[in-house]
Design an enzyme around this catalytic site. Structure first.
Site: not given
Ligand code: ARG
Length: 347
Positions: A116, A215, A219, A261, A263, A270, A299, A304
């Protein structure tokens, strides 16, 4: 949301990157700053403040947040991605550059492959700061584009707030449906006005999927049974190309594709497999050390923060920013090859 006046107590003792880098000095420096969309530090860190067990703990409301709150996000990004302020992201979506013959042609280990990417629409705030009207217009524009797709990518859009019992059952059965976000996303502001303006598109063959306003605003997902990773990547690149001809995505040279986010920045990719590794599962230390060596993440198979079941794991790339899409998939592929090799030896 009440604006924080003082350094949040819950961060004391938290192991999140937020707690590590939001020193009292940085808090003072940033606490009254705000982006042109009205996004504040309090909003950016609420998820980590309410959930001190976060790994990261911060989300942004718009591309500008990464500038305005740079003294917090730069070190988080540097630690998570090993990517420095002056570094530039790179993109490569050419499947010919991927070296990935099926690592499990007999289908003994790999159950399925899924890749994704996250995308957000240029000049619209990200999920934590988007208004109901903006979220609605994203849904309308994106679902119109998707509904015009033909041939292999052709399919149907299912809005969450107007879904028949039958469609919902079948989407659950296929594991396509997404739920309201967990407590991390909830406190990041990503569940606002749920389930309106959210939905799922999938093609008739059920190998191409788009989640709308989860999110990230989009996606884009390519998936199928088995371990033909290159075929999954190739389909994804075709879908991304078709979408980006109609929708302009937020991207800059430094951070790549912009996501809420930190990350997910960069490729926002991913690439994962569900894979049976019962013997490695019984020697978790070794499993983790191989995963670290190959830059992959382990995982459980229910998303997650989930646990493994029946020796089946979800293995995915860890790096996303400063590496290209091809490199992300290559990382996952090389890790999977090494894991299968060791699993065989242990059997
Ligand atoms: N906010 C969560 C953390 O800091 C998830 C971070 C990564 N995952 C995500 N779905 N963005 O642990």
């Amino acid at each position: 949301m009440q604006e924080l006046k003082e350094y949040p107590k819950s961060l004391e003792g938290s192991k999140s990157l937020l707690a590590k880098y939001l020193t009292k000095e940085i808090f003072q420096e940033l606490k009254d700053k705000v982006t042109s969309n009205g996004f504040t530090l309090t909003q950016a860190i609420n998820s980590g403040v309410q959930n001190p067990d976060s790994g990261i703990g911060a989300y942004v409301g718009d591309e500008e947040s990464y500038e305005v709150f740079a003294s917090l996000f730069d070190p988080i990004i540097e630690e998570y991605h090993g990517f420095k302020k002056e570094d530039k992201h790179k993109s490569n979506l050419n499947p010919d550059d991927l070296n990935a013959p099926n690592p499990d042609p007999k289908g003994e280990y790999i159950l399925s492959t899924r890749i994704r990417v996250g995308r957000n629409v240029k000049n619209i705030p990200l999920g934590p700061a988007i208004s109901d009207e903006q979220r609605d217009s994203v849904e309308k524009d994106v679902s119109d584009v998707l509904s015009s797709f033909k041939n292999n990518l052709g399919g149907k859009y299912y809005p969450l707030n107007n879904m028949s019992e039958e469609d919902s059952k079948s989407l659950i059965k296929d594991h396509f449906l997404f739920k309201a976000g967990d407590r991390f996303l909830e406190t990041a502001g990503l569940n606002k006005n749920w389930p309106n303006s959210r939905g799922i598109f999938h093609n008739n063959e059920k190998t191409f999927l788009v989640w709308v306003n989860e999110e990230d605003e989009l996606r884009i997902i390519s998936m199928q049974e088995g371990g033909d990773i290159k075929e999954v990547f190739t389909r994804l690149t075709i879908a991304i190309d078709a979408l980006s001809k109609k929708v302009e995505f937020a991207y800059n040279e430094h951070l790549g594709y912009i996501t809420s986010c930190p990350t997910n920045l960069g490729t926002a990719m991913r690439a994962s497999v569900h894979i049976k590794l019962p013997n490695l599962g019984n020697s978790m230390d070794e499993f983790k050390s191989i995963a670290d060596k190959y830059n992959v993440q382990i995982r459980g198979i229910h998303g997650e923060h989930s646990a493994s079941e029946g020796g089946i794991y979800d293995i995915s790339n860890k790096r996303r920013l400063g590496v290209s899409e091809v490199e992300c998939v290559q990382d996952m592929y090389d890790g999977v090859v090494a894991l299968i090799k060791r699993e065989k030896e242990l059997a």
